[in-house]
Write a protein that holds these residues in place. Structure first.
Motif, short mmCIF file in Angstrom:
data_model
loop_
_atom_site.label_atom_id
_atom_site.label_comp_id
_atom_site.label_asym_id
_atom_site.label_seq_id
_atom_site.Cartn_x
_atom_site.Cartn_y
_atom_site.Cartn_z
N ASN A 142 50.91 -1.91 0.29
CA ASN A 142 51.26 -1.05 1.42
C ASN A 142 50.00 -0.37 1.93
OD1 ASN A 142 54.17 -1.41 1.20
ND2 ASN A 142 53.99 -0.25 -0.70
N PHE A 143 49.64 -0.66 3.17
CA PHE A 143 48.44 -0.08 3.77
C PHE A 143 48.83 1.02 4.77
CE2 PHE A 143 47.09 -4.32 2.47
CZ PHE A 143 45.87 -4.05 1.85
N TRP A 144 48.04 2.09 4.77
CA TRP A 144 48.27 3.23 5.66
C TRP A 144 47.13 3.26 6.68
CZ3 TRP A 144 52.53 6.50 4.61
CH2 TRP A 144 53.20 6.19 3.41
N TRP A 145 47.52 3.28 7.97
CA TRP A 145 46.54 3.17 9.06
C TRP A 145 46.67 4.34 10.02
CZ3 TRP A 145 43.89 -1.46 8.30
CH2 TRP A 145 44.55 -2.44 7.54
N MET A 146 45.57 4.65 10.70
CA MET A 146 45.56 5.62 11.80
C MET A 146 44.87 4.98 13.00
SD MET A 146 44.79 9.40 10.17
CE MET A 146 46.15 10.35 9.46
N PRO A 147 45.12 5.49 14.22
CA PRO A 147 44.47 4.92 15.41
C PRO A 147 42.96 4.95 15.31
CG PRO A 147 46.26 6.38 16.04
CD PRO A 147 46.06 6.56 14.57
N LYS A 148 42.32 3.97 15.89
CA LYS A 148 40.86 3.90 15.89
C LYS A 148 40.28 5.15 16.53
CE LYS A 148 37.44 1.08 14.80
NZ LYS A 148 37.30 0.50 13.45
N GLY A 149 39.30 5.75 15.87
CA GLY A 149 38.68 6.95 16.40
C GLY A 149 39.22 8.23 15.82
N THR A 150 40.22 8.16 14.94
CA THR A 150 40.74 9.36 14.29
C THR A 150 39.62 9.99 13.47
OG1 THR A 150 42.97 8.43 14.14
CG2 THR A 150 42.45 10.27 12.68
N PRO A 151 39.40 11.31 13.59
CA PRO A 151 38.30 11.97 12.85
C PRO A 151 38.32 11.64 11.37
CG PRO A 151 39.24 13.49 14.42
CD PRO A 151 40.11 12.26 14.45
N GLU A 152 37.13 11.39 10.83
CA GLU A 152 37.01 11.01 9.43
C GLU A 152 37.54 12.08 8.49
OE1 GLU A 152 33.57 9.35 6.32
OE2 GLU A 152 33.10 9.72 8.44
N ALA A 153 37.39 13.35 8.88
CA ALA A 153 37.89 14.43 8.04
C ALA A 153 39.40 14.36 7.88
CB ALA A 153 37.48 15.78 8.64
N ILE A 154 40.10 13.99 8.94
CA ILE A 154 41.56 13.85 8.87
C ILE A 154 41.92 12.64 8.01
CG2 ILE A 154 43.62 13.28 10.23
CD1 ILE A 154 42.53 14.98 12.47
N GLN A 155 41.22 11.54 8.18
CA GLN A 155 41.47 10.36 7.36
C GLN A 155 41.31 10.70 5.87
OE1 GLN A 155 39.50 6.64 8.56
NE2 GLN A 155 38.81 7.69 10.41
N ASN A 156 40.23 11.39 5.55
CA ASN A 156 39.96 11.73 4.15
C ASN A 156 41.02 12.65 3.58
OD1 ASN A 156 37.63 10.19 4.24
ND2 ASN A 156 36.29 11.94 4.70
N LYS A 157 41.45 13.62 4.38
CA LYS A 157 42.48 14.55 3.91
C LYS A 157 43.78 13.83 3.65
CE LYS A 157 44.63 19.01 4.93
NZ LYS A 157 44.66 20.19 5.86
#
Length: 410
Positions: free
Chosen positions: A232-247
């Motif tokens: 199961n992979f979790w994705w966000m739209p391209k360009g989402t801030p890295e800080a949000i991805q990490n959190k």
């Protein structure tokens, strides 16, 4: 997105798009993880599942692809995001998103009907090589189940299966039991659910035997270098801030370690695994490389009823236009207004469907323009119309997104 907003994310509910119907394995896993995140208070705002099924997951993935990269829209989709691209169902793949995390791993099993003459993968492959295209393989064409079969073919040159279109695991199980196909692939959990209903496994596509089916030999043991599993992979739209991805990645990792989640995965026969960063990127790259090595071939599928429906709608539209021409001389103003409203509505729907522009702003412009058309021939009250348009659009946006939690572009 300014730094303060990134640091304080999330400030409103986060939508998690599951591109399949409710009740399936992807939906169940997502909802379970979200329940744990809420129970453990790992996020200040709720995660809300929105099921957007259709077209093998591409309708839902496309919605996330076009969403604003502000951290408030996510996608939970397995390697179907990779197979859709290589099958030609989508023009994009993993590169169109930000990969946040991978959770869980469940190796696939290939199974036949209990009464089948095949008792091992070696016997099945020998038949598929001796009589190419004679054995029917149930698969969701272009999806992971299909590519598992294509990759299996490559392990023994000359082997060919006849792939037949069937959807989810339940549908493929029904096809086997009904005698319409000879085999298909299932997750371990699916196989154990259907086993007592007359299903017989001939191999598991993992490096080693699985504790849930200890007597089932691997494909590798039987001489075929075949590994296949669902993650199961979790994705966000391209360009989402890295800080949000990490959190978000940290939140998912913490939830995966919880006792509730560990018990769920044990019950569902899912290997407890969480990947992020370099490990995640390598996993995606390895899977894409494996998928890219096989080539699609023409499959006979059911007629495209969507095209028939589209043609029927166009036919009705032409009839409507001809009818309007009949009354044109009697009421030319009405006819002109109706055409303008029709054109404006079509543009409005296209903008919302094909772009990620703000719903309230686009809707405000639509309502304002609609008011001008209706008031044609009279002096419109521009200020009142503008206030009404903005109030209506932003009011509905608040109602849908905050109260009803409906997926709309912000």
């Amino acid at each position: 997105m300014c730094a303060d907003n990134v640091e304080n994310w999330p400030q409103r509910p986060v939508k998690v798009i599951v591109p399949f119907g409710a009740g399936g394995s992807s939906d169940t896993f997502t909802r379970q993880l979200i329940r744990v995140i809420k129970k453990e208070n790992l996020l200040d705002q709720p995660l809300v599942v929105i099921n957007v099924g259709g077209a093998g997951g591409t309708i839902g993935s496309r919605r996330v692809r076009h969403a604003r990269p502000d951290g408030y829209t996510m996608l939970m989709l397995h390697e179907g995001i990779l197979t859709a691209k290589h099958a030609g169902k989508a023009v994009y793949g993993a590169e169109a998103f930000e990969a946040v995390a991978a959770t869980g791993k469940s190796p696939n099993i290939i199974a036949v009907k209990s009464e089948s003459r095949f008792n091992s993968l070696k016997e099945l492959m020998a038949e598929a090589k001796q009589s190419p295209n004679a054995l029917n393989f149930a698969a969701n064409i272009g999806a992971p189940s299909h590519f598992a079969g294509l990759i299996l073919e490559k392990t023994e040159p000359g082997t060919l299966f006849n792939f037949v279109q069937y959807g989810g695991g339940a549908e493929r199980y029904g096809a086997i039991m009904g005698g319409h196909v000879d085999m298909s692939v299932f997750s371990i959990d699916e196989y154990l659910r259907y086993k007592d209903g007359g299903l017989k496994a001939v191999a598991i596509f993992s490096q080693e035997r699985h504790a849930a089916v200890p007597d089932l030999p691997t494909a590798i043991e039987q001489g075929f270098d075949m590994k296949s599993s669902i993650m199961n992979f979790w994705w966000m739209p391209k360009g989402t801030p890295e800080a949000i991805q990490n959190k978000m990645s940290e939140v998912i990792a913490t939830a995966m370690q919880s006792e509730d989640m560990q018990n769920f995965m044990k019950t569902s026969r899912i290997e407890s695994l969480t990947l992020s960063g370099g490990d995640l990127n390598r996993e995606i790259s390895d899977r894409e490389q494996s998928i890219s090595k096989v080539s699609m071939r023409k499959i006979d599928v059911l007629p495209l009823f969507e095209r028939w429906i589209f043609g029927f709608v166009v036919f009705l539209a032409i009839l409507a236009m001809l009818q309007k021409n009949k009354v044109k001389k009697e009421d030319p103003l009405w006819n002109a207004r109706s055409l303008k409203v029709f054109a404006l509505s079509a543009v409005y729907v296209c903008i919302l469907s094909l772009t990620s522009l703000s719903y309230p702003l686009v809707s405000s412009a639509f309502v304002f323009a609609l008011g001008l058309i209706i008031a044609e021939g009279k002096k419109p009250a521009y200020l009142k119309l503008a206030i009404f348009s903005l109030s209506l659009s932003f009011g509905l946006f608040f109602l849908f997104t905050r109260v009803l939690v409906v997926d709309l572009p912000g």
